[in-house]
Design an enzyme around this catalytic site. Sequence first.
Site: not given
Ligand code: ADE
Ligand code: ZN
Length: 340
Positions: A20, A22, A200, A203, A281-282
């Site tokens: 996971h 991005h 996703h 969340e 994630d990011d």
């Molecule tokens: N795009 C990038 N990170 C995300 C996340 N955690 N949830 C939904 N969309 C995303």
């Molecule tokens: Zn994500």
Amino acid sequence: MPIDAARERLIQRLPKVELHLHIEGTLEPEMMFSLAAKHGIKLPYASVEAVRAAYAFHDLQSFLDLYYAGCDVLRDRRDFYALAMAYFTRAHADNVVHAELFFDPQTHTVRGVPIDTVILGLRDAMDDAHRRYGITSDLILCFLRHLPEADAFATLDAALPYLQELAGVGLDSGERGNPPAKFQRVYAKARSLGLRAVAHAGEEGPAAYITDALDLLHVERIDHGVRCDEDPALVARLVREQIPLTVCPLSNLKLCVVKDLREHNFATLLRRGVVVTINSDDPAYFGGYVGENYRATAEALDLTAAELVTCAENAARASFLPAQAKTALLSKIRAVGAHA
Ligand code: ADE
Ligand code: ZN
């Protein structure tokens, strides 16, 4: 409690799979500035420190607004190459051996950057990362769920020449009010083309979105999924059917899905038998790559060495790696675990 040296060493040595991630979320402020300078773009920030200071989010949308704006500096094939290569270099330092990267083509095509530029730049880096570090990787094309179904279909059509380069499709962006049902038909088409499916769900959205992602989109993994515990029958199903969740603890903390990492349900789900995995994630926005997510989670929830090994095994099993590669990786993970 801070983790002891033995678990610290174990976390470093465990061969990791990241499921996971991005790729646009790995854009560090330093690279944002260098690409802005390259393309003559004026950023709304005075300095790298000012960018980092702006990363105080109160929910998913407050993050997405900055994340999409940051993507504006990604313009040519070399930019996407540089972005992904920087990720692979950090991932290698964390002993990541396989990564399945999400990318958001619509974020780029809407700015006039062709999907070819995005995919080719990312593929260049994936090939180089394999040569340099031995890391294997896959691409997962994500549909932006706040946009209409027709845009997702157009994106899938635009990606058709690159079908061989893609492992699967995913669904990201603002979850609330954008249920899985909206994308049922485009997922059916993607699956008919041989693409794997993830999404996703759970969340910020309700547990029902997890159920719908499973029943309507027929996904093999749920990204995040932490709100599953609002529906005990769903948790029982996740255990029974061994459906993996790609959990991102530091993301959940930064986006206020949890107030404190010590309140995260990760350990409860793990101990209940849910196939949970640890991911970043990011990471450029949330303050830690995958190793740091392992560390912070182990510390906050007092994960044992055996539980950390289980997390790494779960990720290997939940990956789209071919069966033989999976078996080989699982025995490497077990060998490291045996010396913990
Ligand atoms: N795009 C990038 N990170 C995300 C996340 N955690 N949830 C939904 N969309 C995303
Ligand atoms: Zn994500």
